[in-house]
Write a protein that holds these residues in place. Structure first.
Motif, PDB file in Angstrom:
ATOM      1  N   UNK A 144       0.791  -1.226   0.000  1.00  0.00           N
ATOM      2  CA  UNK A 144       0.000   0.000   0.000  1.00  0.00           C
ATOM      3  C   UNK A 144       0.818   1.268   0.000  1.00  0.00           C
ATOM      4  N   UNK A 145       2.109   1.166   0.358  1.00  0.00           N
ATOM      5  CA  UNK A 145       2.970   2.349   0.341  1.00  0.00           C
ATOM      6  C   UNK A 145       3.401   2.683  -1.083  1.00  0.00           C
ATOM      7  N   UNK A 146       3.843   3.934  -1.258  1.00  0.00           N
ATOM      8  CA  UNK A 146       4.483   4.336  -2.513  1.00  0.00           C
ATOM      9  C   UNK A 146       5.985   4.102  -2.358  1.00  0.00           C
ATOM     10  N   UNK A 147       6.539   3.395  -3.295  1.00  0.00           N
ATOM     11  CA  UNK A 147       7.944   2.989  -3.208  1.00  0.00           C
ATOM     12  C   UNK A 147       8.728   3.644  -4.339  1.00  0.00           C
ATOM     13  N   UNK A 148       9.893   4.176  -3.992  1.00  0.00           N
ATOM     14  CA  UNK A 148      10.758   4.793  -4.988  1.00  0.00           C
ATOM     15  C   UNK A 148      11.999   3.933  -5.215  1.00  0.00           C
ATOM     16  N   UNK A 149      12.302   3.733  -6.482  1.00  0.00           N
ATOM     17  CA  UNK A 149      13.532   3.051  -6.876  1.00  0.00           C
ATOM     18  C   UNK A 149      14.454   4.088  -7.508  1.00  0.00           C
ATOM     19  N   UNK A 150      15.695   4.103  -7.053  1.00  0.00           N
ATOM     20  CA  UNK A 150      16.664   5.076  -7.543  1.00  0.00           C
ATOM     21  C   UNK A 150      17.795   4.361  -8.271  1.00  0.00           C
ATOM     22  N   UNK A 151      18.182   4.945  -9.408  1.00  0.00           N
ATOM     23  CA  UNK A 151      19.278   4.395 -10.200  1.00  0.00           C
ATOM     24  C   UNK A 151      20.216   5.542 -10.562  1.00  0.00           C
ATOM     25  N   UNK A 152      21.510   5.334 -10.332  1.00  0.00           N
ATOM     26  CA  UNK A 152      22.475   6.386 -10.626  1.00  0.00           C
ATOM     27  C   UNK A 152      23.718   5.789 -11.291  1.00  0.00           C
ATOM     28  N   UNK A 153      24.053   6.348 -12.436  1.00  0.00           N
ATOM     29  CA  UNK A 153      25.307   6.022 -13.091  1.00  0.00           C
ATOM     30  C   UNK A 153      26.303   7.143 -12.841  1.00  0.00           C
ATOM     31  N   UNK A 154      27.589   6.848 -12.906  1.00  0.00           N
ATOM     32  CA  UNK A 154      28.608   7.857 -12.615  1.00  0.00           C
ATOM     33  C   UNK A 154      29.159   8.506 -13.873  1.00  0.00           C
ATOM     34  N   UNK A 155      28.392   8.460 -14.952  1.00  0.00           N
ATOM     35  CA  UNK A 155      28.805   9.129 -16.185  1.00  0.00           C
ATOM     36  C   UNK A 155      28.259  10.541 -16.252  1.00  0.00           C
ATOM     37  N   UNK A 156      28.782  11.325 -17.171  1.00  0.00           N
ATOM     38  CA  UNK A 156      28.319  12.696 -17.375  1.00  0.00           C
ATOM     39  C   UNK A 156      28.450  13.046 -18.852  1.00  0.00           C
ATOM     40  N   UNK A 157      27.422  13.754 -19.398  1.00  0.00           N
ATOM     41  CA  UNK A 157      26.165  14.161 -18.782  1.00  0.00           C
ATOM     42  C   UNK A 157      25.326  12.950 -18.360  1.00  0.00           C
ATOM     43  N   UNK A 158      24.249  13.228 -17.607  1.00  0.00           N
ATOM     44  CA  UNK A 158      23.426  12.151 -17.086  1.00  0.00           C
ATOM     45  C   UNK A 158      22.913  11.284 -18.234  1.00  0.00           C
ATOM     46  N   UNK A 159      23.129   9.975 -18.150  1.00  0.00           N
ATOM     47  CA  UNK A 159      22.701   9.091 -19.240  1.00  0.00           C
ATOM     48  C   UNK A 159      21.200   8.809 -19.159  1.00  0.00           C
ATOM     49  N   UNK A 160      20.716   8.007 -20.078  1.00  0.00           N
ATOM     50  CA  UNK A 160      19.318   7.581 -20.060  1.00  0.00           C
ATOM     51  C   UNK A 160      19.207   6.296 -19.242  1.00  0.00           C
ATOM     52  N   UNK A 161      18.153   6.233 -18.420  1.00  0.00           N
ATOM     53  CA  UNK A 161      17.940   5.079 -17.546  1.00  0.00           C
ATOM     54  C   UNK A 161      16.706   4.301 -18.009  1.00  0.00           C
ATOM     55  N   UNK A 162      16.838   2.986 -18.042  1.00  0.00           N
ATOM     56  CA  UNK A 162      15.718   2.103 -18.372  1.00  0.00           C
ATOM     57  C   UNK A 162      15.432   1.210 -17.176  1.00  0.00           C
ATOM     58  N   UNK A 163      14.189   1.303 -16.642  1.00  0.00           N
ATOM     59  CA  UNK A 163      13.759   0.454 -15.530  1.00  0.00           C
ATOM     60  C   UNK A 163      12.946  -0.718 -16.094  1.00  0.00           C
ATOM     61  N   UNK A 164      13.162  -1.899 -15.540  1.00  0.00           N
ATOM     62  CA  UNK A 164      12.439  -3.067 -16.021  1.00  0.00           C
ATOM     63  C   UNK A 164      12.198  -4.034 -14.864  1.00  0.00           C
ATOM     64  N   UNK A 165      11.286  -4.977 -15.103  1.00  0.00           N
ATOM     65  CA  UNK A 165      11.034  -6.048 -14.144  1.00  0.00           C
ATOM     66  C   UNK A 165      11.271  -7.370 -14.844  1.00  0.00           C
ATOM     67  N   UNK A 166      11.978  -8.253 -14.149  1.00  0.00           N
ATOM     68  CA  UNK A 166      12.254  -9.565 -14.721  1.00  0.00           C
ATOM     69  C   UNK A 166      11.125 -10.524 -14.368  1.00  0.00           C
ATOM     70  N   UNK A 167      10.471 -11.071 -15.390  1.00  0.00           N
ATOM     71  CA  UNK A 167       9.410 -12.054 -15.208  1.00  0.00           C
ATOM     72  C   UNK A 167       9.618 -13.171 -16.221  1.00  0.00           C
ATOM     73  N   UNK A 168       9.802 -14.361 -15.681  1.00  0.00           N
ATOM     74  CA  UNK A 168      10.065 -15.530 -16.531  1.00  0.00           C
ATOM     75  C   UNK A 168      11.255 -15.265 -17.448  1.00  0.00           C
ATOM     76  N   UNK A 169      12.295 -14.649 -16.866  1.00  0.00           N
ATOM     77  CA  UNK A 169      13.538 -14.346 -17.571  1.00  0.00           C
ATOM     78  C   UNK A 169      13.348 -13.377 -18.730  1.00  0.00           C
ATOM     79  N   UNK A 170      12.248 -12.666 -18.719  1.00  0.00           N
ATOM     80  CA  UNK A 170      11.982 -11.660 -19.737  1.00  0.00           C
ATOM     81  C   UNK A 170      11.943 -10.279 -19.077  1.00  0.00           C
ATOM     82  N   UNK A 171      12.421  -9.293 -19.807  1.00  0.00           N
ATOM     83  CA  UNK A 171      12.405  -7.927 -19.295  1.00  0.00           C
ATOM     84  C   UNK A 171      11.093  -7.248 -19.663  1.00  0.00           C
ATOM     85  N   UNK A 172      10.381  -6.794 -18.638  1.00  0.00           N
ATOM     86  CA  UNK A 172       9.172  -5.996 -18.838  1.00  0.00           C
ATOM     87  C   UNK A 172       9.538  -4.547 -18.540  1.00  0.00           C
ATOM     88  N   UNK A 173       9.738  -3.735 -19.601  1.00  0.00           N
ATOM     89  CA  UNK A 173      10.185  -2.352 -19.433  1.00  0.00           C
ATOM     90  C   UNK A 173       9.083  -1.539 -18.756  1.00  0.00           C
TER      91      UNK A 173
END
Length: 418
Positions: free
Chosen positions: A241-270
């Protein structure tokens, strides 16, 4: 100093009743131009001005025969010759080389405003430092993090600087220096500035520093961090029931593009792609437990760089409690009873029984024996998760105690027969 009066001394050595002196201006060709003369007659020095060579204000001689240059300027930097004659054959002369010092104006620095790549294997233009209107020409040095940069004037791939001096119409000198460096990733937090050292009279020196500046660098991602933010517990659990935040940070510059996904049955669900590296799961449910991942899309990164990270999202939940009895339980005096409290939750909840806030025991079963009238009251079953704060539930029942059936017959009979 520029703008101040300069006084040039010329005195005859020894004691003389009569002497004459002349001041000359020597030009670059060696020719002399008489500026003034003076002759001692008795106790008074008779002064005569000849040619000020267009100087404004004109040259002056004071009462002691000293040449005075009011409001000295850089153009007054010349050789001045004083010739003294005492007697028929006693003649001497001395040359004074006048130097006029001018403090430069505030040091100006113009950093490179572009994005500089650390992948470039040659020195790049960092900044230009300008010290305007000084005399003599000052010296410019460069600093990184407060440390002097030892850079040569010869062009090379690691670092060098160039300098250029311009004489202004006023005769003052303006010095410009441009710094070139091969940059490294460590320079992303570096501070730079230039410093101007200028000479002052009597062998003194002055220093004028520029403002500090930093560079905007482009460097590829080498490492990626991926974590669960608040309201996660220290063990990584989040509450259903809570709101959950996931944070992702790369150490490159300028800030790169981030892709979040969930693994289900070894498949990526973007789930999301953005430049901020933040993913919010509103009102998270138990079915959303599982493996989540973040990938940095940086095409300049090295082939062996790990650009993807995963984590396990564990959603803690606690269903309503169920009792083996209803809201009320009627028992007989001196009898025994057992009540079960069942619960479904993750991680495994702990159960505790209390009556009037007094602990009775832990576990799902409440056992009561030799029940008395004092046993009557409200019993509470509480489920909690020590590993997940603020996640708990309770369920209660009321225990009623009465006389056994045999006692009822006596009473009933006695109450029915008058």
């Amino acid at each position: 100093m520029r703008g101040k009066s300069a006084t040039l001394n010329c005195t005859a050595l020894g004691t003389h009743d009569h002497f004459a002196l002349e001041w000359f201006l020597a030009d670059r060709s060696g020719a002399r131009h008489r500026l003034a003369s003076a002759e001692l007659q008795g106790s008074e020095l008779q002064v005569r001005m000849h040619d000020s060579r267009g100087r404004s204000p004109p040259y002056q001689l004071d009462s002691q025969g000293r040449l005075v240059l009011a409001d000295a300027q850089v153009g007054d930097e010349r050789d001045y010759v004083c010739v003294v004659q005492a007697g028929a054959a006693d003649t001497a002369e001395a040359t004074t080389q006048l130097r006029v010092f001018a403090k430069p104006e505030a040091t100006e620095v113009s950093p490179n405003k572009g994005i500089l790549s650390v992948m470039d294997d040659s020195a790049q233009e960092i900044a230009t430092c300008n010290s305007p209107n000084g005399n003599p020409a000052p010296q410019i040095t460069w600093y990184r993090n407060g440390q002097l940069l030892e850079v040569p004037l010869e062009v090379n791939s690691e670092g060098y600087m160039t300098t250029r001096t311009v004489r202004e119409a006023s005769g003052l000198l303006s010095l410009t220096s441009t710094l070139y460096l091969r940059l490294r990733k460590a320079d992303r937090d570096a501070s730079f500035h230039c410093s101007v050292r200028h000479r002052l009279p009597a062998g003194r020196q002055g220093r004028l520093d520029s403002p500090v500046f930093r560079l905007t660098l482009h460097y590829p991602t080498e490492h990626v961090q991926f974590w669960v933010g608040s309201p996660a517990t220290t063990e990584g659990w989040v509450r259903e029931g809570d709101s959950v935040q996931l944070f992702c940070r790369g150490d490159g510059s300028p800030s790169p593009e981030y892709t979040f996904f969930r693994l289900q049955a070894e498949q990526e669900d973007v789930l999301k792609t953005d430049l901020q590296g933040n993913l919010t799961l509103e009102g998270v449910q138990r079915a959303q437990s599982g493996t989540y991942g973040c990938r940095v899309e940086d095409y300049d990164a090295a082939e062996d760089a790990e650009l993807s990270q995963t984590l396990e999202l564990r959603v803690a939940y606690l269903d309503p409690l169920e009792l083996s009895t209803g809201e009320e339980l009627l028992v007989f005096l001196n009898s025994s009873a057992a009540v079960n409290c069942s619960v479904q939750g993750l991680p495994t909840p702990a159960l505790r029984w209390t009556k009037d806030s007094i602990p009775l025991g832990d576990g799902p079963t409440l056992s009561l024996s030799k029940i008395t009238f004092d046993s009557a009251g409200t019993y509470l079953c509480e489920a909690s998760m020590p590993r997940v704060p603020l996640l708990s539930r309770t369920r209660s029942f009321k225990l009623l105690v009465q006389e056994p059936p045999g006692n009822w017959s006596c009473q009933r009979t006695s109450s029915l027969d008058p």
